[in-house]
Design a protein around this motif. Structure first.
Motif, PDB file in Angstrom:
ATOM      1  N   ALA A  73       0.725  -1.403   0.199  1.00  0.00           N
ATOM      2  CA  ALA A  73      -0.004   0.163  -0.044  1.00  0.00           C
ATOM      3  C   ALA A  73       0.717   1.177   0.045  1.00  0.00           C
ATOM      4  O   ALA A  73       0.433   2.326  -0.782  1.00  0.00           O
ATOM      5  CB  ALA A  73      -0.944   0.036   1.332  1.00  0.00           C
ATOM      6  N   ALA A  74       1.908   1.349   1.016  1.00  0.00           N
ATOM      7  CA  ALA A  74       2.798   2.513   0.841  1.00  0.00           C
ATOM      8  C   ALA A  74       3.710   2.599  -0.547  1.00  0.00           C
ATOM      9  O   ALA A  74       3.597   3.644  -1.123  1.00  0.00           O
ATOM     10  CB  ALA A  74       3.827   2.292   1.930  1.00  0.00           C
ATOM     11  N   ALA A  75       3.926   1.433  -1.179  1.00  0.00           N
ATOM     12  CA  ALA A  75       4.677   1.546  -2.380  1.00  0.00           C
ATOM     13  C   ALA A  75       3.671   2.087  -3.587  1.00  0.00           C
ATOM     14  O   ALA A  75       4.026   3.000  -4.390  1.00  0.00           O
ATOM     15  CB  ALA A  75       5.104   0.291  -2.914  1.00  0.00           C
ATOM     16  N   ALA A  76       2.441   1.532  -3.507  1.00  0.00           N
ATOM     17  CA  ALA A  76       1.346   2.012  -4.567  1.00  0.00           C
ATOM     18  C   ALA A  76       1.072   3.430  -4.261  1.00  0.00           C
ATOM     19  O   ALA A  76       0.823   4.337  -5.319  1.00  0.00           O
ATOM     20  CB  ALA A  76       0.210   1.268  -4.374  1.00  0.00           C
ATOM     21  N   SER A  77       0.899   4.047  -3.109  1.00  0.00           N
ATOM     22  CA  SER A  77       0.588   5.446  -2.718  1.00  0.00           C
ATOM     23  C   SER A  77       1.746   6.125  -3.181  1.00  0.00           C
ATOM     24  O   SER A  77       1.409   7.343  -3.771  1.00  0.00           O
ATOM     25  CB  SER A  77       0.229   5.748  -1.415  1.00  0.00           C
ATOM     26  OG  SER A  77       1.468   5.440  -0.596  1.00  0.00           O
TER      27      SER A  77
END
Length: 79
Positions: free
Chosen positions: A9-13
């Motif tokens: 999720a952090a990488a996608a954001s």
């Protein structure tokens, strides 16, 4: 929540935020025309290729992605 899901999720954001930032940098004429008359921004003589709504969505994605990335990082650090 597992660390793998938080990392994804952090990488996608992060990717969404960086992509929106690059898009905004590539379309500065549209950004200037969207905020013309505010903060000394003056649009060039050429017509903007993107609408004010598209610029505002890109700004929202940029800020939302950055905020989500920071929130996910803080949740990992605190937990």
């Amino acid at each position: 929540m597992s660390i793998t899901i938080i990392g994804i999720a952090a990488a996608a954001s992060f990717v969404a935020s960086v992509s929106a930032g690059f898009w905004l940098m590539l379309h500065l004429n549209s950004v200037a025309s969207a905020f013309e008359g505010k903060a000394g921004l003056v649009a060039s003589d050429t017509r903007a290729r993107h609408s004010k709504q598209e610029v505002l969505v890109a700004i929202a994605v940029l800020l939302g992605g950055a905020a989500l990335c920071i929130a996910l990082t803080m949740s990992v650090i605190v937990a």
